[in-house]
Design a protein around this motif. Structure first.
Motif, short mmCIF file in Angstrom:
data_model
loop_
_atom_site.label_atom_id
_atom_site.label_comp_id
_atom_site.label_asym_id
_atom_site.label_seq_id
_atom_site.Cartn_x
_atom_site.Cartn_y
_atom_site.Cartn_z
N PRO A 7 -15.37 -13.80 -18.60
CA PRO A 7 -15.05 -15.13 -18.08
C PRO A 7 -14.05 -15.07 -16.94
CG PRO A 7 -13.83 -14.72 -20.09
CD PRO A 7 -14.76 -13.55 -19.91
N THR A 8 -14.16 -16.02 -16.03
CA THR A 8 -13.11 -16.17 -15.03
C THR A 8 -11.97 -16.96 -15.66
OG1 THR A 8 -13.92 -18.28 -14.17
CG2 THR A 8 -14.83 -16.27 -13.19
N ALA A 9 -10.82 -16.92 -15.02
CA ALA A 9 -9.66 -17.65 -15.54
C ALA A 9 -9.92 -19.14 -15.59
CB ALA A 9 -8.43 -17.34 -14.69
N ALA A 10 -10.69 -19.66 -14.62
CA ALA A 10 -10.98 -21.09 -14.58
C ALA A 10 -11.94 -21.50 -15.69
CB ALA A 10 -11.54 -21.48 -13.22
N GLU A 33 -10.53 -2.32 -8.98
CA GLU A 33 -11.70 -3.15 -9.28
C GLU A 33 -11.40 -4.14 -10.40
OE1 GLU A 33 -15.17 -0.87 -10.06
OE2 GLU A 33 -14.95 0.39 -8.26
N VAL A 34 -10.64 -3.69 -11.39
CA VAL A 34 -10.28 -4.58 -12.49
C VAL A 34 -9.43 -5.73 -11.98
CG1 VAL A 34 -8.98 -4.78 -14.65
CG2 VAL A 34 -10.42 -2.77 -14.24
N TRP A 35 -8.41 -5.42 -11.19
CA TRP A 35 -7.52 -6.47 -10.68
C TRP A 35 -8.29 -7.48 -9.84
CZ3 TRP A 35 -3.00 -8.56 -11.61
CH2 TRP A 35 -2.42 -9.38 -10.65
N ASP A 36 -9.14 -6.99 -8.94
CA ASP A 36 -9.85 -7.89 -8.04
C ASP A 36 -10.93 -8.71 -8.75
OD1 ASP A 36 -8.28 -6.93 -6.04
OD2 ASP A 36 -9.80 -5.62 -5.15
N ARG A 37 -11.38 -8.24 -9.90
CA ARG A 37 -12.37 -9.02 -10.65
C ARG A 37 -11.77 -10.34 -11.12
NH1 ARG A 37 -13.88 -5.55 -15.00
NH2 ARG A 37 -15.28 -4.64 -13.42
N TYR A 38 -10.49 -10.33 -11.45
CA TYR A 38 -9.85 -11.50 -12.05
C TYR A 38 -8.85 -12.21 -11.13
CZ TYR A 38 -11.68 -9.37 -16.33
OH TYR A 38 -12.50 -8.81 -17.28
N HIS A 39 -8.48 -11.55 -10.02
CA HIS A 39 -7.45 -12.10 -9.15
C HIS A 39 -7.87 -11.97 -7.69
CE1 HIS A 39 -5.60 -10.37 -12.79
NE2 HIS A 39 -4.83 -11.43 -12.77
N LEU A 40 -7.45 -12.93 -6.87
CA LEU A 40 -7.65 -12.79 -5.43
C LEU A 40 -6.78 -11.63 -4.94
CD1 LEU A 40 -7.76 -16.42 -4.01
CD2 LEU A 40 -9.64 -14.93 -4.65
N PRO A 41 -7.32 -10.77 -4.08
CA PRO A 41 -6.57 -9.56 -3.67
C PRO A 41 -5.22 -9.83 -3.04
CG PRO A 41 -8.88 -9.39 -3.04
CD PRO A 41 -8.68 -10.80 -3.52
N HIS A 42 -5.09 -10.95 -2.35
CA HIS A 42 -3.84 -11.20 -1.61
C HIS A 42 -3.10 -12.43 -2.14
CE1 HIS A 42 -5.15 -8.06 1.06
NE2 HIS A 42 -6.26 -8.72 1.32
N GLY A 43 -3.17 -12.63 -3.45
CA GLY A 43 -2.44 -13.73 -4.07
C GLY A 43 -0.95 -13.44 -4.14
N THR A 44 -0.20 -14.41 -4.64
CA THR A 44 1.25 -14.29 -4.78
C THR A 44 1.60 -14.15 -6.25
OG1 THR A 44 1.59 -15.66 -2.83
CG2 THR A 44 3.48 -15.37 -4.30
N ILE A 79 -2.20 -23.51 -22.29
CA ILE A 79 -2.25 -24.90 -21.84
C ILE A 79 -2.91 -24.90 -20.47
CG2 ILE A 79 -0.87 -26.92 -21.19
CD1 ILE A 79 1.25 -25.95 -23.17
N VAL A 80 -3.91 -25.75 -20.30
CA VAL A 80 -4.64 -25.83 -19.04
C VAL A 80 -4.63 -27.28 -18.57
CG1 VAL A 80 -6.83 -25.48 -17.87
CG2 VAL A 80 -6.12 -23.89 -19.69
N GLU A 81 -4.31 -27.46 -17.31
CA GLU A 81 -4.34 -28.79 -16.69
C GLU A 81 -4.89 -28.64 -15.28
OE1 GLU A 81 -1.35 -32.37 -15.28
OE2 GLU A 81 -0.71 -31.07 -16.92
N GLY A 82 -6.11 -29.10 -15.08
CA GLY A 82 -6.74 -28.96 -13.77
C GLY A 82 -6.91 -27.50 -13.41
N ARG A 83 -6.44 -27.13 -12.22
CA ARG A 83 -6.54 -25.75 -11.76
C ARG A 83 -5.24 -24.98 -11.98
NH1 ARG A 83 -10.88 -23.83 -9.61
NH2 ARG A 83 -12.55 -25.21 -8.92
N ARG A 84 -4.49 -25.39 -12.97
CA ARG A 84 -3.29 -24.64 -13.35
C ARG A 84 -3.34 -24.35 -14.84
NH1 ARG A 84 1.62 -27.36 -12.79
NH2 ARG A 84 0.48 -29.29 -13.18
N GLY A 115 -12.62 -19.36 -9.23
CA GLY A 115 -12.32 -19.13 -10.63
C GLY A 115 -11.30 -18.06 -10.90
N ARG A 116 -10.98 -17.24 -9.89
CA ARG A 116 -9.98 -16.20 -10.09
C ARG A 116 -8.57 -16.76 -9.96
NH1 ARG A 116 -11.79 -11.41 -6.15
NH2 ARG A 116 -12.26 -13.19 -4.79
N VAL A 117 -7.60 -15.92 -10.29
CA VAL A 117 -6.19 -16.32 -10.23
C VAL A 117 -5.65 -16.03 -8.85
CG1 VAL A 117 -3.89 -15.88 -11.15
CG2 VAL A 117 -5.86 -15.91 -12.69
N VAL A 118 -4.97 -17.00 -8.25
CA VAL A 118 -4.43 -16.82 -6.91
C VAL A 118 -2.91 -16.73 -6.90
CG1 VAL A 118 -4.30 -19.31 -6.40
CG2 VAL A 118 -4.54 -17.66 -4.53
#
Length: 283
Positions: A7-10, A33-44, A79-84, A115-118
């Motif tokens: 699943p994606t985080a979203a 590859e694992v990190w980029d599957r779930y996260h944008l490569p240049h997130g904060t 806890i999920v609210e919208g895109r957070r 759907g990934r984490v930014v």
């Protein structure tokens, strides 16, 4: 399970946490590859207030894999609210006999369109522990919103918001009243908390009498703790908040706090956990 089945985080934030840690720690794919599957490569990404760039994150993943040790992920609440989203969990690593290394963790995340984490702001604190003790994986049961709990009603224009309407208001108003010598400590507590409310500050659990003593002790020292709330989330009767406070407003005593709580039907708080940055001693 193939990478396309994960699943994606979203889609499922709890599922993302389980799948990501499994792939990152137990998997044999390159950590990039694992990190980029779930996260944008240049997130904060920040951990305990410090920015972790991609190089540092990948180095940490390789280091954990090199231990070649099993892990236990205990997911306490999501806890999920919208895109957070926000989550609190513990990762246990066996060391010898029944002794474990336990990492208490929490994360606030922003989710991208794909759907990934930014973006993440994370808390992490490692301590020794014992196998079979402590808080276990409770997300699938008690950590879900209470059945029948409706979202907070919208605030009435010009009216003072109740804690149930706004977790940020709860934090600002409680800190202000709690450290105001003109307000009796018991009144400050009971205005925002049920009589049987539990407070966990760091690893210390306090009931009403312990909280009142802590407030009185800080008042005697003349301390106040102004609050700057950075973000809050609410799902059902549960909330999460990330904020900064400092003793007497002094920047050198600045402390980022992650809070996870639960509202009672009357709008007051009946359970709240405050996660403090490692090494910081103020409540």
């Amino acid at each position: 399970m193939s990478s396309t089945d994960r699943p994606t985080a979203a889609e499922d934030f709890a599922g993302y946490l389980r799948a990501y840690h499994s792939d990152a720690i137990d998997g044999d794919e390159p950590v990039e590859e694992v990190w980029d599957r779930y996260h944008l490569p240049h997130g904060t990404h920040r951990v305990n207030g410090r920015v972790w760039d991609r190089k540092k994150i990948l180095s940490s993943l390789r280091s954990r894999r090199s231990l070649d040790a099993p892990f236990e992920l205990h997911l306490h609440e999501v806890i999920v609210e919208g895109r957070r989203a926000a989550a609190r969990y513990t990762i246990g690593t066996p060391m010898m006999w029944k002794l474990q290394s336990a990492t208490d963790a929490a994360v606030f995340a922003e989710l991208a369109e794909d759907g990934r984490v930014v973006r993440t702001d994370a808390f992490s604190s490692t301590r020794p522990g014992w196998s079979g003790t402590g808080e276990r994986d409770s997300f699938d049961g008690a950590a879900r919103p209470a059945p029948g709990t409706a979202p907070a009603p919208p605030p009435v224009a010009g009216a003072e918001p109740t804690p149930a309407q706004d977790p940020a208001h709860y934090l600002r108003a409680y800190y202000a009243a709690g450290y105001d010598p003109a307000v009796p400590a018991a009144e400050a507590h009971d205005r925002f908390h049920t009589p049987d409310a539990l407070h966990q500050v760091g690893g210390k659990v306090m009931q009403r009498s312990g909280v009142l003593k802590a407030l009185e002790d800080e008042r005697k020292r003349g301390h106040v703790y102004p609050v700057e709330v950075h973000e809050t989330l609410r799902e059902g009767n549960r909330f999460a908040a990330r904020y900064t406070t400092s003793r007497d407003g002094k920047s050198k005593r600045s402390q980022e706090v992650f809070a996870f709580g639960e509202f009672a039907p009357d709008g007051r708080v009946r359970l709240v956990r405050f996660l403090l940055e490692p090494g910081y001693g103020a409540a």
